[in-house]
Design an enzyme around this catalytic site. Structure first.
Site, short mmCIF file in Angstrom:
data_model
loop_
_atom_site.label_atom_id
_atom_site.label_comp_id
_atom_site.label_asym_id
_atom_site.label_seq_id
_atom_site.Cartn_x
_atom_site.Cartn_y
_atom_site.Cartn_z
CE1 TYR A 158 -2.72 3.38 10.82
CE2 TYR A 158 -2.78 2.95 13.19
CZ TYR A 158 -3.02 2.54 11.89
OH TYR A 158 -3.56 1.31 11.65
CE LYS A 162 -6.18 3.04 9.77
NZ LYS A 162 -6.77 2.44 8.55
#
Length: 249
Positions: A158, A162
């Site tokens: 994750y 990002k």
């Protein structure tokens, strides 16, 4: 001044709250996407009472779905699109880097990093029709290398996805600003959305929960609109927090 918006993942969480916030002005037109429109019950209910809200189907992980959604949106917005908001994302990797599977890395990069690129590529002809040309990506402070070095949360796929989309927003700003585009990456806060709650279910993040001050999706969306979307010329090319502070890349 009236504006037209497209929000990916507009059926729940921050996306749905952005739909409600932006469509509260009847002069705005908001096109919201959902992967499964039939199951987007709250969004459909909102659209029934707000004629300025339209719904299209979109799976951001598939290029052909982005193209189809752009074509459908072109019929809904024949004059073009002012603001494109890449909100759809996943967070399923609250674990150390070496414990995260290849499949999880691929899934996060497909949706969180390549997804906004697919979206902009498909919708750019609509944005080109208007002078506004604004592209906002809902990112996360988890993608800040500066922040993650001080608060080492194991968000692996994750956080990496990002960090990558943050880089791409900066690169897009450099490439497209000469065409009048304004691109920004947004940290929405620690939001008590379905995805945020799911992330907090990991044992590691439960132990850190005392360090987080959660806000509601509605609070996040309202702040994003007031502090960032309404000030796009000022924040273009930056990584901005919902509270109007600038986040280190």
């Amino acid at each position: 001044m009236s504006k037209s918006y497209f929000i990916s993942g507009g059926n729940r969480g921050i996306g749905f709250s952005l739909v409600k916030t932006l469509s509260s002005s009847s002069s705005n037109t908001v096109v919201a996407s959902a992967r499964n429109v039939a199951e987007a019950h709250e969004l459909k209910k909102w659209a029934e009472t707000h004629s300025n809200v339209k719904i299209v189907s979109l799976d951001t992980s598939r290029a052909e779905s982005n193209i189809a959604a752009a074509k459908e949106t072109a019929h809904l917005l024949p004059q073009g699109l002012d603001v494109l908001i890449a909100n759809a994302g996943i967070a399923k990797s609250a674990m150390p880097v070496l414990d995260c599977s290849d499949e999880l890395y691929y899934d996060h990069f497909t949706v969180n990093t390549v997804g906004p690129i697919r979206l902009l590529r498909a919708f750019k002809p609509l944005l080109d029709q208007k002078p506004t040309k604004q592209f906002a990506v809902i990112s996360s402070m988890a993608g800040s290398i500066d922040v993650i070095s001080r608060v080492p949360m194991p968000l692996s796929a994750y956080g990496m996805s990002k960090a990558a989309i943050n880089y791409l927003v900066k690169q897009l700003h450099l490439e497209l600003s000469s065409q009048g585009y304004k691109c920004v990456a947004i940290h929405p806060g620690a939001v008590s959305s379905d995805m945020g709650k799911e992330a907090m279910e990991s044992d590691f993040l439960k132990n850190l929960s005392g360090n987080f001050s959660f806000i509601t999706p509605e609070e996040s969306a309202s702040a994003i609109n007031e502090n960032i979307l309404k000030k796009m010329p000022e924040v273009a090319g930056k990584f901005m927090s919902y509270d109007s502070s600038e986040v280190a890349w």
